[in-house]
Design an enzyme around this catalytic site. Structure first.
Site, PDB file in Angstrom:
ATOM      1  N   SER A 196      37.805  50.235 -22.468  1.00  0.00           N
ATOM      2  CA  SER A 196      38.254  50.849 -23.717  1.00  0.00           C
ATOM      3  C   SER A 196      37.443  52.110 -23.978  1.00  0.00           C
ATOM      4  CB  SER A 196      38.087  49.859 -24.871  1.00  0.00           C
ATOM      5  OG  SER A 196      36.716  49.717 -25.151  1.00  0.00           O
ATOM      6  N   LYS A 197      37.836  52.783 -25.044  1.00  0.00           N
ATOM      7  CA  LYS A 197      37.234  54.061 -25.442  1.00  0.00           C
ATOM      8  C   LYS A 197      35.706  54.060 -25.355  1.00  0.00           C
ATOM      9  CE  LYS A 197      40.448  56.908 -26.443  1.00  0.00           C
ATOM     10  NZ  LYS A 197      40.503  57.573 -25.136  1.00  0.00           N
ATOM     11  N   ARG A 198      35.115  52.948 -25.777  1.00  0.00           N
ATOM     12  CA  ARG A 198      33.641  52.971 -25.819  1.00  0.00           C
ATOM     13  C   ARG A 198      33.010  53.024 -24.435  1.00  0.00           C
ATOM     14  NH1 ARG A 198      31.644  47.874 -25.290  1.00  0.00           N
ATOM     15  NH2 ARG A 198      33.326  46.327 -25.163  1.00  0.00           N
TER      16      ARG A 198
ATOM     17  N   GLY B  89      34.046  55.266 -22.352  1.00  0.00           N
ATOM     18  CA  GLY B  89      34.243  56.657 -21.936  1.00  0.00           C
ATOM     19  C   GLY B  89      35.723  56.930 -21.759  1.00  0.00           C
TER      20      GLY B  89
ATOM     21  N   GLU C  68      42.695  62.211 -19.939  1.00  0.00           N
ATOM     22  CA  GLU C  68      41.269  62.560 -20.000  1.00  0.00           C
ATOM     23  C   GLU C  68      40.697  62.823 -18.609  1.00  0.00           C
ATOM     24  OE1 GLU C  68      38.949  60.132 -23.297  1.00  0.00           O
ATOM     25  OE2 GLU C  68      40.688  59.031 -22.558  1.00  0.00           O
TER      26      GLU C  68
END
Ligand code: GLU
Length: 507
Positions: free
Chosen positions: A252-254, A256, A262
Site C-alpha cells: 500500500s501507499k505507506r 512507497g 508512479e
C-alpha cells in the site's frame, strides 16, 4: 475451444501494481495459448468510478504493452465492455432468477442490516444476511415495489451445499453454503452488485479462465452457485497470492510507490516492470531472472504460480531496470529521458536537445537505476559556478604547482576552442602533464574540481565533452547558461591566481 481471458478493472483510481500483475498473468496465458484477451471495465460503483481513471488504466496497460483484443475502446463481438452499459442484461437475468424462485426482493434498510450484523457479531456468529425477506410472498413483494418501496434483489443460497472447485493455483477448495449469506444481485439503487455482474458478464463474454487476486476467493463460491442457477458452465479459476510489502502487509501507499503510473513517472521502463511483475509468484527456473515479454508468452505457466505470498522487492526491480536501460536503444532512451531534463529545468523539448541527451547516455546508463536519476548524474554540465570551483581547487595541496598546471590547461583549452571532444581533451591533458610534470591524481583531481565543481563524478573524458557539447547547443535548447570548459578553466585560474598571490603577501 479458444481460451478467453479477461482483465476487469474497476476505474476507481490508479492501476495498482498488484492489479497490473493480474492483468499481465491473464494476458500471458491468452497470448501463450493463442487465446483472446478481453478488457472489461467494472464501473458499477457509480460514486467512485471515473472516466479519468478508466482512461489512465487503459493508458498504463498500453504502456506495459498488454494489448487487448476486445474492450471498451475497440468493441468486439460480445460488447459493450463497460458494465454501466450492460444494465439491462443484469436486470433481465435477475428477473429470470426471481421468476424461477431462485432470487427474491429484499426490503431491509441499511440500518436494519447493520443492526443484524452487530447482533451477529455480539453473539459470536458470522455476520451473514439473516434471510428476513426470504419469506415475503413474491406477489406481495411486487406490489410493494410497484408502490415505490426501495428493494434489492438477493440470490437464494441453497442450504446444505458444499461448493467445491479446483483452483489452478491452490488446488481443491471447498466452502459450505451455510457460511454464505444470500448475496445481493441488484442493489436498491438499481445497480448490480459485483458478484452478479461479474458472473453475467463472464458467462456472456464466454470467459474460460479467470486469473485474479486471492482476495476474491471467498467470492468464488457465490459466483459458482450463480453459474449453477444460470445453468452455465463456470470458468476455470486461478487465485494468485497478493502482492505484499516488505513487512508482509498488503502493498500500500505507506510502502512507497504502488501504482503503475508512479513507477512510470519515476523512470522505470515498461519491460522491466513486466519482467519483474511476472516473477511475483512465478519463477522461470533456478537462478533465472531476466525474461522478456516475448519469452514470457512462451514460458509463463499459471499452474506453476506459488501459493505463498509475493513480497515486492524494490531493489530487485531497480536492478532489473538498470539491466533493461542498458539493453534499450539509445534513441528510445533519450526520448524517454528528455522529459526528466525538462522537469529538472535544464533542457527544452527539442530535437537537438534529445540528440544531446542521447550523446550523454553512456555517462549515466549502467550507473543509475532509473531514467529520473540521469539529469543528476550529469548535473555538473549545467550547474557550475566559478567561486565554488575555485575555492575547492585552492584547498588542494600544493596550490601553486596546481595553479601552474591549471593555467596551462586553460591556455591550451582556449586554443582548442569550444568543442573539446574526448580525443582533444586527452591530448590536452597529455600536454599539460608533459609541460608541468604533474600526473595522475595530482593532476586530474584539481582538473576535475575546476571543471565540474565537484570532488567526484563521471570519468573526466566523458563529462568534459558533455559540457562542451551542451555549451554549443542552440541557444533555445538549454534553460541554464552552460559555461564551456575553457571558460571554466580561465575563470578558476584567474581566481586562483588572486588567492595564491594573497597567500604569498601574507608570508
Ligand atoms: N473489478 C474486480 C476487481 O477489480 C474484478 C475482480 C475479478 O476479476 O473478478 O477486483
Amino acid at each position: 475451444m479458444t481460451p478467453r481471458l479477461r482483465f476487469a478493472p474497476s476505474p476507481t483510481g490508479q492501476l495498482h501494481v498488484g492489479n497490473a500483475r493480474t492483468a499481465l498473468f491473464n494476458w500471458l496465458v491468452a497470448r501463450r495459448w493463442g487465446g483472446v484477451f478481453v478488457l472489461r471495465v467494472e464501473d458499477t460503483d457509480v460514486e467512485r468510478s471515473t472516466h479519468a481513471s478508466e482512461a489512465a488504466i487503459l493508458d498504463d496497460l498500453r504502456w506495459l504493452g498488454l494489448d487487448w483484443d476486445e474492450g471498451p475502446d475497440i468493441g468486439g463481438p460480445v460488447g459493450p465492455y463497460r458494465q454501466s452499459e450492460r444494465q439491462e442484461l443484469y436486470e433481465t437475468a435477475a428477473r429470470g432468477l426471481m421468476a424461477r424462485g431462485l432470487a427474491y426482493r429484499c426490503f431491509c434498510s441499511s440500518e436494519q442490516l447493520e443492526a443484524d450484523r452487530q447482533a451477529a457479531l455480539a453473539d459470536g456468529r458470522p455476520p451473514k444476511y439473516a434471510g428476513r425477506c426470504r419469506a415475503i410472498d413474491p406477489v406481495e413483494a411486487e406490489v410493494r415495489v410497484t408502490a415505490g418501496e426501495p428493494a434489492a434483489i438477493r440470490f437464494l443460497v441453497p442450504a446444505g451445499r458444499a461448493v467445491t472447485f479446483d483452483d489452478v493455483v491452490r488446488g481443491p477448495v471447498t466452502f459450505q453454503s451455510e457460511v454464505i449469506g444470500d448475496p445481493v444481485l441488484i442493489r436498491s439503487n438499481g445497480f448490480p452488485a459485483y458478484n452478479f455482474a461479474v458472473v453475467i458478464d463472464d458467462a456472456a463474454m464466454e470467459i474460460t479462465h479467470v486469473i485474479r487476486g486471492e482476495d476474491h476467493i471467498s467470492n468464488t463460491p457465490r459466483q459458482l452457485l450463480l453459474y449453477e442457477a444460470l445453468e452455465h458452465q463456470p470458468p476455470v479459476f486461478a487465485h494468485v497470492p497478493l502482492v505484499l510489502g516488505p513487512d508482509h502487509a498488503p502493498l500500500s501507499k505507506r510502502h512507497g510507490a504502488t501504482s503503475v503510473a508512479e513507477f512510470r513517472a519515476r523512470g522505470y521502463l515498461p519491460e522491466a516492470l513486466v519482467n519483474y511483475l511476472a516473477l511475483l509468484g512465478w519463477s522461470p527456473g533456478e537462478g533465472e531472472e531476466i525474461v522478456g515479454a516475448r519469452e514470457l508468452t512462451r514460458r509463463f505457466d499459471v499452474s506453476a504460480v506459488s501459493h505463498s505470498a509475493a513480497v515486492f522487492d524494490i531493489a530487485k526491480l531497480a536492478w532489473m531496470n538498470r539491466h533493461y536501460m542498458k539493453e534499450a536503444s539509445p534513441a528510445r532512451l533519450a526520448g524517454l529521458a528528455l522529459p526528466d531534463f525538462v522537469a529538472a529545468g535544464l533542457l527544452r523539448e527539442t530535437r537537438t536537445a534529445r540528440e544531446y541527451v542521447q550523446s550523454i547516455l553512456p555517462i549515466a546508463v549502467g550507473s543509475v537505476d532509473r531514467l529520473e536519476e540521469i539529469p543528476d548524474r550529469v548535473e555538473a554540465v549545467f550547474r557550475w559556478d566559478a567561486e565554488t570551483a575555485a575555492a575547492l581547487v585552492a584547498a588542494e595541496p600544493a596550490a601553486d604547482r596546481v595553479l601552474h598546471a591549471m593555467a596551462a590547461f586553460a591556455t591550451h583549452a582556449e586554443a582548442c576552442g569550444l568543442l573539446l571532444d574526448r580525443d582533444a581533451f586527452r591530448g590536452l591533458a597529455g600536454r599539460v602533464r608533459q609541460e608541468t610534470g604533474l600526473k595522475g591524481r595530482e593532476l586530474f583531481h584539481p582538473m576535475r574540481v575546476m571543471l565540474t565543481g565537484a570532488e567526484s563524478g563521471p570519468e573526466l573524458d566523458l563529462i568534459v565533452p558533455a559540457i562542451d557539447r551542451a555549451a554549443s547547443l542552440p541557444a533555445g535548447d538549454t534553460r541554464v547558461p552552460v559555461v564551456p570548459c575553457h571558460a571554466r578553466a580561465r575563470a578558476v585560474v584567474d581566481r586562483l591566481r588572486a588567492v595564491v598571490a594573497g597567500r604569498e603577501d601574507h608570508r
